[in-house]
Design a protein around this motif. Structure first.
Motif, mmCIF file in Angstrom:
data_model
loop_
_atom_site.group_PDB
_atom_site.id
_atom_site.type_symbol
_atom_site.label_atom_id
_atom_site.label_comp_id
_atom_site.label_asym_id
_atom_site.label_seq_id
_atom_site.Cartn_x
_atom_site.Cartn_y
_atom_site.Cartn_z
ATOM 1 N N MET A 1 -15.338 10.825 -10.598
ATOM 2 C CA MET A 1 -14.350 10.601 -9.559
ATOM 3 C C MET A 1 -14.469 11.756 -8.571
ATOM 4 S SD MET A 1 -10.169 10.289 -10.064
ATOM 5 C CE MET A 1 -10.364 9.505 -11.602
ATOM 6 N N ASP A 2 -14.537 11.438 -7.317
ATOM 7 C CA ASP A 2 -14.622 12.504 -6.318
ATOM 8 C C ASP A 2 -13.223 13.071 -6.048
ATOM 9 O OD1 ASP A 2 -13.510 10.455 -4.864
ATOM 10 O OD2 ASP A 2 -14.934 10.548 -3.219
ATOM 11 N N GLU A 3 -13.188 14.226 -5.409
ATOM 12 C CA GLU A 3 -11.923 14.934 -5.224
ATOM 13 C C GLU A 3 -10.947 14.173 -4.336
ATOM 14 O OE1 GLU A 3 -10.235 19.386 -4.247
ATOM 15 O OE2 GLU A 3 -12.383 19.024 -4.291
ATOM 16 N N ALA A 4 -11.441 13.502 -3.300
ATOM 17 C CA ALA A 4 -10.555 12.753 -2.401
ATOM 18 C C ALA A 4 -9.883 11.602 -3.152
ATOM 19 C CB ALA A 4 -11.341 12.217 -1.205
ATOM 20 N N THR A 5 -10.648 10.895 -3.978
ATOM 21 C CA THR A 5 -10.073 9.791 -4.761
ATOM 22 C C THR A 5 -9.071 10.328 -5.770
ATOM 23 O OG1 THR A 5 -12.122 8.534 -4.523
ATOM 24 C CG2 THR A 5 -10.618 7.842 -6.267
ATOM 25 N N ALA A 6 -9.425 11.413 -6.453
ATOM 26 C CA ALA A 6 -8.521 11.999 -7.439
ATOM 27 C C ALA A 6 -7.217 12.457 -6.793
ATOM 28 C CB ALA A 6 -9.203 13.161 -8.147
ATOM 29 N N THR A 7 -7.304 13.053 -5.614
ATOM 30 C CA THR A 7 -6.106 13.495 -4.902
ATOM 31 C C THR A 7 -5.221 12.306 -4.543
ATOM 32 O OG1 THR A 7 -7.310 15.389 -4.011
ATOM 33 C CG2 THR A 7 -5.276 14.758 -2.885
ATOM 34 N N GLU A 8 -5.826 11.223 -4.078
ATOM 35 C CA GLU A 8 -5.065 10.025 -3.740
ATOM 36 C C GLU A 8 -4.416 9.410 -4.975
ATOM 37 O OE1 GLU A 8 -5.799 5.730 -1.516
ATOM 38 O OE2 GLU A 8 -7.308 7.312 -1.315
ATOM 39 N N VAL A 9 -5.122 9.404 -6.097
ATOM 40 C CA VAL A 9 -4.565 8.874 -7.344
ATOM 41 C C VAL A 9 -3.373 9.720 -7.792
ATOM 42 C CG1 VAL A 9 -5.031 8.526 -9.806
ATOM 43 C CG2 VAL A 9 -6.699 7.772 -8.113
ATOM 44 N N VAL A 10 -3.515 11.033 -7.733
ATOM 45 C CA VAL A 10 -2.422 11.925 -8.131
ATOM 46 C C VAL A 10 -1.192 11.684 -7.268
ATOM 47 C CG1 VAL A 10 -1.676 14.345 -8.166
ATOM 48 C CG2 VAL A 10 -3.873 13.692 -9.179
ATOM 49 N N GLU A 11 -1.375 11.575 -5.962
ATOM 50 C CA GLU A 11 -0.239 11.322 -5.070
ATOM 51 C C GLU A 11 0.424 9.979 -5.373
ATOM 52 O OE1 GLU A 11 -1.811 11.731 -1.132
ATOM 53 O OE2 GLU A 11 -2.079 13.899 -1.332
ATOM 54 N N SER A 12 -0.371 8.957 -5.648
ATOM 55 C CA SER A 12 0.188 7.641 -5.975
ATOM 56 C C SER A 12 0.948 7.678 -7.297
ATOM 57 C CB SER A 12 -0.918 6.599 -6.058
ATOM 58 O OG SER A 12 -1.567 6.456 -4.827
ATOM 59 N N LEU A 13 0.408 8.387 -8.292
ATOM 60 C CA LEU A 13 1.101 8.493 -9.577
ATOM 61 C C LEU A 13 2.406 9.262 -9.437
ATOM 62 C CD1 LEU A 13 -1.934 9.200 -11.924
ATOM 63 C CD2 LEU A 13 -0.514 7.140 -11.901
ATOM 64 N N ARG A 14 2.388 10.323 -8.653
ATOM 65 C CA ARG A 14 3.619 11.093 -8.437
ATOM 66 C C ARG A 14 4.680 10.266 -7.720
ATOM 67 N NH1 ARG A 14 1.330 17.052 -6.683
ATOM 68 N NH2 ARG A 14 0.660 17.666 -8.777
ATOM 69 N N SER A 15 4.257 9.375 -6.805
ATOM 70 C CA SER A 15 5.225 8.514 -6.127
ATOM 71 C C SER A 15 5.856 7.524 -7.107
ATOM 72 C CB SER A 15 4.575 7.771 -4.954
ATOM 73 O OG SER A 15 3.672 6.800 -5.426
ATOM 74 N N ARG A 16 5.173 7.283 -8.238
ATOM 75 C CA ARG A 16 5.719 6.419 -9.297
ATOM 76 C C ARG A 16 6.486 7.227 -10.342
ATOM 77 N NH1 ARG A 16 1.786 1.712 -11.053
ATOM 78 N NH2 ARG A 16 1.073 1.016 -9.031
ATOM 79 N N ARG A 17 6.674 8.505 -10.075
ATOM 80 C CA ARG A 17 7.398 9.417 -10.957
ATOM 81 C C ARG A 17 6.652 9.657 -12.269
ATOM 82 N NH1 ARG A 17 12.346 10.665 -8.984
ATOM 83 N NH2 ARG A 17 13.093 11.322 -11.015
ATOM 84 N N ILE A 18 5.339 9.700 -12.174
ATOM 85 C CA ILE A 18 4.479 10.058 -13.302
ATOM 86 C C ILE A 18 3.940 11.453 -13.020
ATOM 87 C CG2 ILE A 18 2.352 9.518 -14.537
ATOM 88 C CD1 ILE A 18 2.827 6.566 -13.800
ATOM 89 N N PHE A 19 4.140 12.372 -13.959
ATOM 90 C CA PHE A 19 3.708 13.743 -13.749
ATOM 91 C C PHE A 19 2.191 13.810 -13.859
ATOM 92 C CE2 PHE A 19 2.843 18.135 -14.968
ATOM 93 C CZ PHE A 19 3.467 18.776 -13.923
ATOM 94 N N ALA A 20 1.521 14.018 -12.739
ATOM 95 C CA ALA A 20 0.060 14.060 -12.681
ATOM 96 C C ALA A 20 -0.378 15.229 -11.817
ATOM 97 C CB ALA A 20 -0.478 12.753 -12.111
ATOM 98 N N SER A 21 -1.577 15.709 -12.097
ATOM 99 C CA SER A 21 -2.146 16.792 -11.294
ATOM 100 C C SER A 21 -3.666 16.677 -11.333
ATOM 101 C CB SER A 21 -1.709 18.154 -11.837
ATOM 102 O OG SER A 21 -2.169 18.326 -13.160
ATOM 103 N N LEU A 22 -4.311 17.386 -10.400
ATOM 104 C CA LEU A 22 -5.772 17.430 -10.400
ATOM 105 C C LEU A 22 -6.222 18.298 -11.556
ATOM 106 C CD1 LEU A 22 -6.802 17.897 -6.667
ATOM 107 C CD2 LEU A 22 -7.033 15.864 -8.072
ATOM 108 N N ASN A 23 -7.318 17.937 -12.152
ATOM 109 C CA ASN A 23 -7.877 18.716 -13.246
ATOM 110 C C ASN A 23 -9.321 19.039 -12.903
ATOM 111 O OD1 ASN A 23 -7.687 19.883 -15.869
ATOM 112 N ND2 ASN A 23 -9.031 18.262 -16.591
ATOM 113 N N ARG A 24 -9.561 20.316 -12.627
ATOM 114 C CA ARG A 24 -10.912 20.747 -12.272
ATOM 115 C C ARG A 24 -11.537 21.477 -13.446
ATOM 116 N NH1 ARG A 24 -8.067 21.699 -7.476
ATOM 117 N NH2 ARG A 24 -8.998 20.700 -5.670
ATOM 118 N N ARG A 25 -12.809 21.238 -13.651
ATOM 119 C CA ARG A 25 -13.544 21.980 -14.674
ATOM 120 C C ARG A 25 -14.159 23.197 -14.014
ATOM 121 N NH1 ARG A 25 -17.264 18.058 -18.039
ATOM 122 N NH2 ARG A 25 -17.829 20.065 -18.924
ATOM 123 N N ALA A 26 -14.020 24.322 -14.638
ATOM 124 C CA ALA A 26 -14.520 25.573 -14.071
ATOM 125 C C ALA A 26 -16.032 25.538 -13.913
ATOM 126 C CB ALA A 26 -14.125 26.742 -14.958
#
Length: 130
Positions: A1-26
């Motif tokens: 998943m690219d970062e732009a898609t992941a960011t959009e998914v996180v924002e959509s989940l948060r709008s549904r009141r689901i606690f989500a965040s981006l997860n980056r691997r070091a």
């Protein structure tokens, strides 16, 4: 998943009141979505860089379950990924359908563990013979 898609998914989940965040691997350019499950577990969605959508379910950093790769999910858009993550059942039991049972092999009988050496044998080996 690219970062732009992941960011959009996180924002959509948060709008549904689901606690989500981006997860980056070091040190790696793989980005996933971290979802907190109310009972103390967390699901890390698509952080391995492989095609397809799957999740690891962790409790205190230890793998306690997984959501297997969803067929034909390698070309989904952010809205479809959001729907899948929002409707995921993290407590579902493994597939026990007749088709899944027919694909498994016959279970082998349990092996008998080797007997541990008795203490008296060790004592005899270590006993001084003066």
């Amino acid at each position: 998943m690219d970062e732009a898609t992941a960011t959009e998914v996180v924002e959509s989940l948060r709008s549904r009141r689901i606690f989500a965040s981006l997860n980056r691997r070091a040190g790696v350019y793989n980005v996933g979505v971290r979802v907190v499950i109310p009972d103390g577990r967390e699901a890390i969605w698509d952080n391995d860089g492989a095609a397809g959508l799957e999740a690891m379910v962790l409790r205190d950093g230890v793998l306690v379950g997984f959501v297997p790769q969803i067929p034909d999910s390698d070309d989904l858009d952010a809205a479809a990924i959001t729907e899948i993550i929002a409707n995921a059942d993290y407590d579902a039991s493994p597939d026990t359908s007749a088709e899944a049972r027919s694909q498994t092999t016959t279970p082998r009988p349990p092996s008998i563990p080797a007997a541990a050496p008795s203490r008296s044998r060790w004592r005899d080996r270590l006993r001084r013979t003066d």
